[in-house]
Design an enzyme around this catalytic site. Structure first.
Site, short mmCIF file in Angstrom:
data_model
loop_
_atom_site.label_atom_id
_atom_site.label_comp_id
_atom_site.label_asym_id
_atom_site.label_seq_id
_atom_site.Cartn_x
_atom_site.Cartn_y
_atom_site.Cartn_z
N GLU A 248 0.83 -1.22 0.00
CA GLU A 248 0.00 0.00 0.00
C GLU A 248 0.86 1.27 0.00
O GLU A 248 0.66 2.18 0.80
CB GLU A 248 -0.99 -0.01 1.18
CG GLU A 248 -2.09 -1.03 0.97
CD GLU A 248 -3.26 -0.90 1.94
OE1 GLU A 248 -3.32 0.08 2.69
OE2 GLU A 248 -4.11 -1.80 1.94
C1 LIG Z 1 3.45 -9.33 0.44
C2 LIG Z 1 2.96 -8.35 -0.55
C3 LIG Z 1 1.59 -8.24 -0.78
C4 LIG Z 1 1.12 -7.37 -1.76
N1 LIG Z 1 -0.22 -7.36 -2.06
C5 LIG Z 1 -0.63 -6.66 -3.17
C6 LIG Z 1 -1.97 -6.77 -3.63
O1 LIG Z 1 -2.80 -7.45 -3.05
N2 LIG Z 1 -2.32 -6.10 -4.76
C7 LIG Z 1 -1.43 -5.31 -5.43
O2 LIG Z 1 -1.79 -4.74 -6.44
N3 LIG Z 1 -0.15 -5.17 -4.99
C8 LIG Z 1 0.27 -5.83 -3.90
N4 LIG Z 1 1.57 -5.72 -3.47
C9 LIG Z 1 2.47 -4.84 -4.20
C10 LIG Z 1 2.96 -3.64 -3.41
O3 LIG Z 1 1.98 -2.66 -3.39
C11 LIG Z 1 4.26 -3.20 -4.11
O4 LIG Z 1 5.24 -4.13 -3.73
C12 LIG Z 1 4.66 -1.82 -3.78
O5 LIG Z 1 3.79 -0.92 -4.41
C13 LIG Z 1 6.09 -1.49 -4.22
O6 LIG Z 1 6.38 -1.90 -5.51
P1 LIG Z 1 7.70 -2.76 -5.79
O7 LIG Z 1 7.74 -3.85 -4.80
O8 LIG Z 1 7.73 -3.10 -7.21
O9 LIG Z 1 8.90 -1.77 -5.42
P2 LIG Z 1 9.59 -0.74 -6.43
O10 LIG Z 1 8.57 0.12 -7.05
O11 LIG Z 1 10.53 -1.49 -7.27
O12 LIG Z 1 10.40 0.19 -5.42
C14 LIG Z 1 11.66 -0.18 -4.84
C15 LIG Z 1 11.98 0.82 -3.74
O13 LIG Z 1 12.12 2.13 -4.31
C16 LIG Z 1 11.34 3.04 -3.56
N5 LIG Z 1 10.85 4.11 -4.44
C17 LIG Z 1 10.22 3.99 -5.63
N6 LIG Z 1 9.95 5.20 -6.12
C18 LIG Z 1 10.39 6.10 -5.22
C19 LIG Z 1 10.41 7.53 -5.15
N7 LIG Z 1 9.91 8.29 -6.09
N8 LIG Z 1 10.96 8.10 -4.07
C20 LIG Z 1 11.48 7.35 -3.09
N9 LIG Z 1 11.50 6.02 -3.09
C21 LIG Z 1 10.97 5.40 -4.14
C22 LIG Z 1 10.18 2.21 -3.02
O14 LIG Z 1 9.64 2.83 -1.89
C23 LIG Z 1 10.90 0.92 -2.69
O15 LIG Z 1 11.48 1.02 -1.42
C24 LIG Z 1 2.03 -6.56 -2.47
C25 LIG Z 1 3.40 -6.64 -2.20
C26 LIG Z 1 3.86 -7.52 -1.26
C27 LIG Z 1 5.33 -7.61 -1.02
#
Ligand SMILES: Cc1cc2nc3c(=O)[nH]c(=O)nc-3n(C[C@H](O)[C@H](O)[C@H](O)COP(=O)(O)OP(=O)(O)OC[C@H]3O[C@@H](n4cnc5c(N)ncnc54)[C@H](O)[C@@H]3O)c2cc1C
Length: 828
Positions: free
Chosen positions: A501
């Site tokens: 989230e």
């Molecule tokens: C266990 C689990 C359950 C989940 N459940 C759902 C679900 O039910 N439905 C769904 O749609 N999604 C779900 N997600 C997805 C979750 O919302 C995403 O993992 C999250 O949005 C981050 O995306 P990413 O993991 O690809 O990280 P990335 O986007 O690859 O980001 C990597 C890091 O960079 C940081 N970052 C990125 N952009 C910026 C910025 N502009 N400034 C500073 N920092 C930044 C992020 O904060 C993160 O720390 C789930 C994820 C997990 C791990």
């Protein structure tokens, strides 16, 4: 020249006028009267007096609106319009989603405390309380977390059935559809209880009640969609998931590459206009077992079958699991906390248009829907789960640090451990205060979008600190996995809450202040809207009002910040709450300093501030610290201001406000324009950094409250599953803690009369009890009590061990060696 007395009088009047926020007209009149008096009574020459009249004359000219609009507002507006980034209607709607609540007051530099203090304390209805005491308590009793996390990798079927049949997935669904229709506060309390028992169960229950199909249907679904899905979701006949994230679109979810193309195709034997979907999603909670997939994709209509547009934008739809072309069922493995989570993809999946949530008329409004609903869900699910985990960890650690002895003392008596325990206690109080007061605001009709981001970020980060601290307090006991370990899964699940989230780095750096600065600032959004107004003349008038209001606001905040920093905010008016009144005053002071810093930063950096994430994050931290401190003060009030809790309240406020001060200081240290930084420092820290973090002495008073069976300890951890029953370590720890207090004087007697005199020589407690009894140092009853205590303590301190064959992936017989996924190094 001005005499010293007149000079001080002028400065004093200007500061007073600014501090009290006089209008432009009131200011003009006040300064005119003062200058008249000076002109008549002052001893300076005519030339000097005439010079002083010039600024006052200019002030009067500013009162003539048409004049100032022509010479100041219009030229300024032309430049402003050029600098203003363009914004799509979707972005605008997303930005305006939700409501502004207490967060808005903190941006004013002069928060109106009545708004917060007069809001109703959250309460459970009799029905909600009965659910917590009945099905929720029963569920907790049923949960065997090690069985779930280690042996099964899932919850057992009878737990799934219980969750569905008792309505755990239907807390937000109205009664008319068969749901529980719980308040936000009750919803939060249910999650707290479950999270104190099992992270897997809490994550499972949180998702259907958060942002997902039910929430979206309720607000945007057609009557037909609501009548079809909501009763089935309420009865647990449908299990929902919501798929937004994919391999290419994570944090930047709006850039998702998944598509839905409007086209003709065959559906149930006849040709219809429908959607052809292609998508690849991952990390989707509940996906492996979901029967209906909420899906976000970009909708295109290349043949203009729906209307004039070809690119509609992000759209949300509900796709039944068994639709041909959907691939679903495989599982991810989220850090040994095996709630159902996995990928889902679709290739050329053809579905009718009525799968779109809200029907064709809401095509392209998916992003707005998601952002709007996030402002409520994000306040509840993750903050409550984190709070439940923190309450359980603090409750357990308070007792454990009392019953675990090293160097002949409970470890909780060592200053090093006390520092950690005080932090755990204070942070848990902050978390509980923030989640309950904010849930109360939601129940009062708010949809607080900025607080939802603050709670999501800060409560999960605090949860991370508390989980870490609890591991330290428990030493090896927290590390050895097994049925006796009540901490490790809570520790392991922390990064999940941090990531979902809105991952925390993004939330802190981009969202809290970025959204707050526009949403909550009393003038920025007004200025932006006025500048974009299609009716140019109306735009000029409104921009003029906002601009001059904004200038007065900034001057006032500079004066307020300076005066409150010089006087340590002693004379600012706040609610009469006795001992805690000073913290209200400090919030007032930081609010003014913050508002000044915000205006200077926005004026000098403009849109570039968004790129300066470190500055933006620090301002967000100041805002959050003030918000959380306000929640602490209100929570204490809501609980009837118990005096016993004052050390914790003081610790929490000091911790937060000290952080606000330090983040303001770091903001100034790193502000690129050094001249402006020095200027701001003059108004924000004229006496330097005068606010102190909680003292060690205060920390020790806090620890006393949680390492003893006090009312404060019960209030702090209220709502967790602490029932005394053989499979519940929290209940057993509480029993042991009560016995520890009773055992202490007897143990002391053994030490003083037995060990120190050399009569008792045994090295362990059972031996010492036997010898002391024989020597008449303790009575038979006391010996029995001590033996019972020692047995219970050893039961809690002991950890599990396993036969070698019981551990390892080899325990999964149906997977062959070749089928097991391997790390890339092994593959190479
Ligand atoms: C266990 C689990 C359950 C989940 N459940 C759902 C679900 O039910 N439905 C769904 O749609 N999604 C779900 N997600 C997805 C979750 O919302 C995403 O993992 C999250 O949005 C981050 O995306 P990413 O993991 O690809 O990280 P990335 O986007 O690859 O980001 C990597 C890091 O960079 C940081 N970052 C990125 N952009 C910026 C910025 N502009 N400034 C500073 N920092 C930044 C992020 O904060 C993160 O720390 C789930 C994820 C997990 C791990």
């Amino acid at each position: 020249m001005l005499s010293v007395a007149w000079f001080l009088l002028f400065i004093g009047v200007v500061l007073f006028v600014a501090y009290r926020r006089f209008t432009l007209l009131q200011t003009s009149i006040t300064l005119t009267v003062l200058l008249l008096a000076y002109s008549l009574l002052g001893s300076a020459g005519v030339a000097w007096k005439m010079t002083l009249w010039l600024p006052v004359l200019a002030l009067w000219l500013l009162n003539i609106h048409p004049l100032r609009q022509s010479f100041i507002t219009r030229p300024f507006l032309r430049v402003y319009r050029r600098l203003l980034p363009s914004m799509s209607s979707t972005e605008k709607e997303a930005l305006e989603a939700g409501t502004v609540w207490w967060d808005g007051q903190l941006f004013t530099g002069a928060p109106q405390w009545e708004q917060l203090m007069s809001s109703r304390a959250p309460r459970l209805t009799a029905e909600e309380q009965a659910f917590l005491d009945g099905p929720c308590e029963e569920l907790c009793r049923m949960l065997d977390d090690f069985d779930i996390t280690h042996w099964r990798g899932d919850m057992p079927p009878h737990v799934w059935d219980f969750l569905k049949s008792q309505g755990f997935f239907a807390m937000i669904i109205p009664k008319k559809y068969g749901g529980l229709q719980f308040s936000a506060y009750a919803h939060s309390c249910v999650l707290i209880k479950i999270a104190s028992r099992s992270a897997t169960a809490a994550s499972t229950v949180a998702v259907p009640n958060s942002l997902g199909p039910a929430e979206l249907l309720l607000h945007y679904g057609t009557e037909e969609q609501k009548n079809h899905y909501l009763p089935r979701l309420a009865r647990g006949e449908e299990v929902p998931c919501f798929a937004l994230t994919g391999p290419r679109a994570g944090s930047d979810a709006a850039s998702l590459p998944d598509t839905g193309i409007v086209c003709k195709g065959m559906w149930q034997g006849r040709e219809i206009v429908g959607l052809k979907l292609n998508f690849s999603k991952r990390y989707i909670t509940l996906a492996p077992i979901a029967t209906v997939v909420g899906l976000a994709f970009r909708l295109f209509d290349p043949d203009k079958l729906l209307g004039d547009k070809t690119d509609y934008g992000i759209t949300c739809a509900l796709i039944p699991r068994n639709t041909p072309g959907v691939t679903i069922g495989r599982r991810h493995f989220p850090l040994n906390v095996p709630f159902q989570n996995g990928p889902v993809s679709g290739r050329d999946v053809f579905v009718p248009l009525d799968v779109i949530i809200g029907g064709v008329k809401t095509a392209g409004q998916g992003w707005r829907m998601l952002v709007e609903q996030l402002s409520v869900g994000r306040c509840i699910s993750l903050p409550s789960n984190a709070t439940g985990g923190a309450k359980a960890a603090t409750y357990a650690s308070g007792a454990y640090s009392r019953i675990r002895r090293q160097f002949n003392m409970p470890v909780g008596r060592f200053e090093g451990v006390q520092e950690v325990m005080a932090r755990m206690t204070g942070l848990t109080y902050i978390m509980d205060a923030a989640r309950s007061v904010t849930a109360g605001a939601i129940d009062g009709g708010e949809k607080p979008s900025v607080p939802s981001a603050m709670l999501k970020y800060h409560l999960t980060e605090m949860g991370r600190i508390v989980a870490n601290d609890a591991m330290d307090v428990h030493g090896g006991k927290g590390i050895q996995l097994g049925p006796k370990n009540y901490l490790a899964r809570g520790y392991q699940v922390v990064p999940v809450a941090i990531t979902v989230e809105g991952a925390n780095l993004l939330t802190r750096n981009l969202i809290i202040f970025g959204q707050g600065a526009i949403r909550c600032h009393p003038f920025v959004l007004r200025e932006m809207n006025a500048a974009r107004d299609g009716n140019r003349e109306r735009g000029v008038r409104e921009f003029d009002q906002a601009l001059f209001g904004h200038i007065g606001f900034t001057i006032s905040n500079a004066a307020r910040s300076l005066i409150m920093a010089l006087t340590l905010a002693r004379f600012t008016r706040v609610p009469d709450t006795g001992t805690t009144a000073r913290y209200f005053q400090h919030v007032n002071r930081f609010s003014a300093s913050f508002a000044l810093a915000v205006d200077v930063a926005m004026l000098s950096l403009g849109g570039y501030l968004k790129k300066k994430e470190n500055l933006s994050a620090r301002l967000g931290d100041v805002l959050s610290s003030m918000y959380l401190a306000s929640m602490v003060l209100k929570h204490h009030e809501n609980q009837g201001q118990p005096e016993e809790d004052l050390p914790i309240v003081e610790w929490a406020c000091r911790h937060l406000l000290y952080h606000a001060q330090e983040q303001l200081h770091s903001f100034l240290r790193n502000f690129p324009n050094r001249f402006l930084a020095a200027f701001m420092r003059l108004f924000i820290f004229p006496r330097g950094q005068t606010y102190f973090a909680p003292s060690d002495r205060l920390g020790r008073r806090v620890v006393e409250l949680v390492t003893n069976p006090t009312q404060a300890r019960e209030r702090l951890c209220r709502g967790i599953y602490s029932t005394a029953e053989p499979s519940n370590p929290l209940g057993l720890l509480q029993e042991a803690l009560t016995l520890a207090i009773a055992a202490e004087p007897i143990e002391k007697r053994i030490r003083v009369d037995g060990q120190k005199t050399g009569k008792v020589t045994a090295l362990d407690l059972p031996g010492q009890i036997t010898q002391s009894l024989a020597l008449g140092i303790i009575t038979e009853t006391e010996a029995a009590m001590l033996r019972d205590y020692d047995r219970r303590v050893m039961d809690l301190i002991n950890v599990d061990d396993f036969a070698p064959h019981e551990l390892g992936a080899a325990a999964a017989p149906e997977t062959t060696d070749e089928e097991r996924p391997r790390g890339s190094a092994q593959v190479a």
